[in-house]
Design an enzyme around this catalytic site. Structure first.
Site, PDB file in Angstrom:
ATOM      1  N   HIS A  67       0.858  -1.192   0.000  1.00  0.00           N
ATOM      2  CA  HIS A  67       0.000   0.000   0.000  1.00  0.00           C
ATOM      3  C   HIS A  67       0.888   1.234   0.000  1.00  0.00           C
ATOM      4  O   HIS A  67       2.062   1.155   0.369  1.00  0.00           O
ATOM      5  CB  HIS A  67      -0.850   0.088   1.275  1.00  0.00           C
ATOM      6  CG  HIS A  67      -1.512  -1.167   1.675  1.00  0.00           C
ATOM      7  ND1 HIS A  67      -2.803  -1.461   1.343  1.00  0.00           N
ATOM      8  CD2 HIS A  67      -1.083  -2.212   2.415  1.00  0.00           C
ATOM      9  CE1 HIS A  67      -3.131  -2.637   1.857  1.00  0.00           C
ATOM     10  NE2 HIS A  67      -2.097  -3.117   2.508  1.00  0.00           N
ATOM     11  N   CYS A 119      -3.419  -3.195  14.339  1.00  0.00           N
ATOM     12  CA  CYS A 119      -2.810  -2.547  13.182  1.00  0.00           C
ATOM     13  C   CYS A 119      -3.376  -1.136  13.068  1.00  0.00           C
ATOM     14  O   CYS A 119      -4.594  -0.958  12.977  1.00  0.00           O
ATOM     15  CB  CYS A 119      -3.120  -3.353  11.921  1.00  0.00           C
ATOM     16  SG  CYS A 119      -2.443  -2.630  10.415  1.00  0.00           S
TER      17      CYS A 119
END
Length: 151
Positions: A67, A119
């Site tokens: 990402h 996360c």
């Protein structure tokens, strides 16, 4: 806002299972045995980040992807390893992994109990980009990552 933790179910009050299997995706589509739970940042809170909890079943793994945004990951349950770029990191309770922008990464459960991690990511972020066949082949030729990725 408070989210009460329920240790028996390893869940938080008011937090629904989302993503991966919860959205109807099937195991084998680049992952196995993964659920996601958004604890904060997606429920109307004025936040620039999301706190998410991922749980990976024994033998399971997340997608091998990258990402533009970073990931800040802290293990809170079980053990496994993280493929981050060209490196493999064994990880267990309270270990932390930073995944930089555009870095291929994957989390794999190596234990016989659930492997869970918190996360933190940007609230507004790009979509995942899966590893290309050439990148998977390169990781298989790289001694530290050979045999470690799951696709």
């Amino acid at each position: 806002m408070k989210r009460t933790f329920h240790p028996g179910e390893f869940s938080w009050e008011g937090v629904q299972t989302a993503g991966y299997k919860a959205t109807g995706e099937r195991d084998g589509a680049g992952f196995r045995g993964v659920t996601r739970h958004v604890i904060s940042g997606a429920n109307g809170e004025p936040s620039q980040f999301q706190l998410r909890y991922f749980e990976v079943e024994p033998g399971g793994y997340t997608r091998l992807e990258r990402h533009e945004h970073i990931h800040s990951v802290t293990v809170i349950r079980g053990k496994g390893y993280a493929v981050v770029g060209d490196t493999v990191h064994p990880i267990e309770n309270f270990d932390h992994i930073y995944v930089g922008p555009m870095t291929l990464h994957q989390f794999v459960n190596t234990g016989d109990t659930p492997f869970g991690f918190l996360c933190i990511v940007d609230a507004q972020r790009d979509r995942a980009q899966p590893a290309t066949p050439d990148e998977v082949a390169r990781l298989e030729r790289n001694a530290p990552t050979a045999g470690k990725t799951r696709v």
